[in-house]
Design a protein around this motif. Sequence first.
Motif, PDB file in Angstrom:
ATOM      1  N   GLU A 312       0.780  -1.237   0.000  1.00 46.22           N
ATOM      2  CA  GLU A 312       0.000   0.000   0.000  1.00 46.22           C
ATOM      3  C   GLU A 312       0.812   1.288   0.000  1.00 46.22           C
ATOM      4  N   SER A 337      -2.652   2.627  -2.078  1.00 44.35           N
ATOM      5  CA  SER A 337      -3.735   2.978  -1.152  1.00 44.35           C
ATOM      6  C   SER A 337      -4.487   4.215  -1.634  1.00 44.35           C
ATOM      7  N   ASP A 338      -3.785   5.168  -2.302  1.00 47.34           N
ATOM      8  CA  ASP A 338      -4.455   6.343  -2.864  1.00 47.34           C
ATOM      9  C   ASP A 338      -5.450   5.938  -3.953  1.00 47.34           C
ATOM     10  N   GLU A 341      -8.461   3.999  -2.546  1.00 51.95           N
ATOM     11  CA  GLU A 341      -9.451   4.886  -1.941  1.00 51.95           C
ATOM     12  C   GLU A 341     -10.316   5.546  -3.013  1.00 51.95           C
ATOM     13  N   GLN A 344     -12.699   2.898  -4.707  1.00 51.07           N
ATOM     14  CA  GLN A 344     -13.702   2.307  -3.821  1.00 51.07           C
ATOM     15  C   GLN A 344     -14.728   3.321  -3.340  1.00 51.07           C
ATOM     16  N   ASN A 345     -14.319   4.576  -3.235  1.00 49.75           N
ATOM     17  CA  ASN A 345     -15.197   5.573  -2.622  1.00 49.75           C
ATOM     18  C   ASN A 345     -15.668   6.691  -3.551  1.00 49.75           C
ATOM     19  N   HIS A 346     -14.986   6.867  -4.687  1.00 50.46           N
ATOM     20  CA  HIS A 346     -15.305   8.038  -5.502  1.00 50.46           C
ATOM     21  C   HIS A 346     -15.555   7.733  -6.977  1.00 50.46           C
TER      22      HIS A 346
END
Length: 369
Positions: A312, A337-338, A341, A344-346
């Motif tokens: 990550e 990890s960026d 994120e 998964q979220n945006h």
Amino acid sequence: MSLLIDHSSTSNSVLLCPPISSKVNFQKVDESGVLIFDTAKLQNHLPNEFIWPSGDLVNSDNTTQQELNEPLIDLGGVLRSDEEAIATAAQLVRTACLKHGFFQVTNHGIDPDLVREAYDEIDTIFDLPMDKKLSLRRKPGDVVGYDANHSNPLSFVDYFKSVVGQEFEHTGRVYQRYCEAMKELSLVIMELLAISLGVDRMHYREFFNDQRSIMRCNLYPPCISSGLTLGTGPHCDPTSLTILHQDQVGGLEVFADNKWQAVRPRHDAFVINLGDTFMALSNGKYKSCLHRALVNEDKERRSLVFFVSPKEDKIVRPPQDMFARKEPRKYPDFTWSDLLEFTQNHYRADVATLENFTPWLLSSKPSNF
């Protein structure tokens, strides 16, 4: 290393989807939108919520009978360190990755009995009682349901024994062995990718030696209206490398040359495709291609998928060898990890993931640069 027993959009009995307004009998489980759905009803009726909107990239009518002309690469000589075979394989990899990022490998050294055992354990998991499967499902927003310690070879076994049940010790051992075999195969592929790009042949092998990996087991039940729905919608993988074994039912399609083309199932081969993270690691030279999985009208379909990503916190940037050629950078430095994120979220991963990720990264984490 992670193990994810996953449920796709029309797969098995636990679905992540909007509330259902159909007259078919559904039962809402909780506020997160997880529903219990009897897959036998797919043989009689497909709820409107599972019908994909029409459009060139999602409508199954856009499917052709054409098969993708992806290279079939023999790894036998590569594993024997035959330099002529390595050069041939690397050239085939380059041809595929410049165009669509998909190829298949044979004589890969993976025991066929291990592959068969991994498929057998899919049935063991998906045949569990509903209440047990609900207790094991992913939480909304999570990528994985289980995160194991790389350094502990018994962690898979311990997980299955403690969370699923003592009788699942064998399941844990099978998937531990399968994931270890996939990691070794992934490192062979990484070396070929480096050679094909003309950079230090050990660069990607070393970069991914402490890789972050996810294993997914998919089961797609048959659906009478298979032409109206998809097992997995059109997407690109945000990860670096995907190693897929599909059963003989088929259903994997790649969007290349402006049409969907089928990837022929081969019992003795693994399908390899690149993800967005490796596209960034190649400075955009190699492609992360749109693909999808179709359901079958008559037959259940299963697949084993191993996703490879960097650890990550590793910085994702092309090898210095590329910079020496004074090539302009296409993407800023980032970590896995960026990107995780972001996707998964945006943003749902598609052909423009990296282009949309860059401004988000620069605006949300300017301190990284």
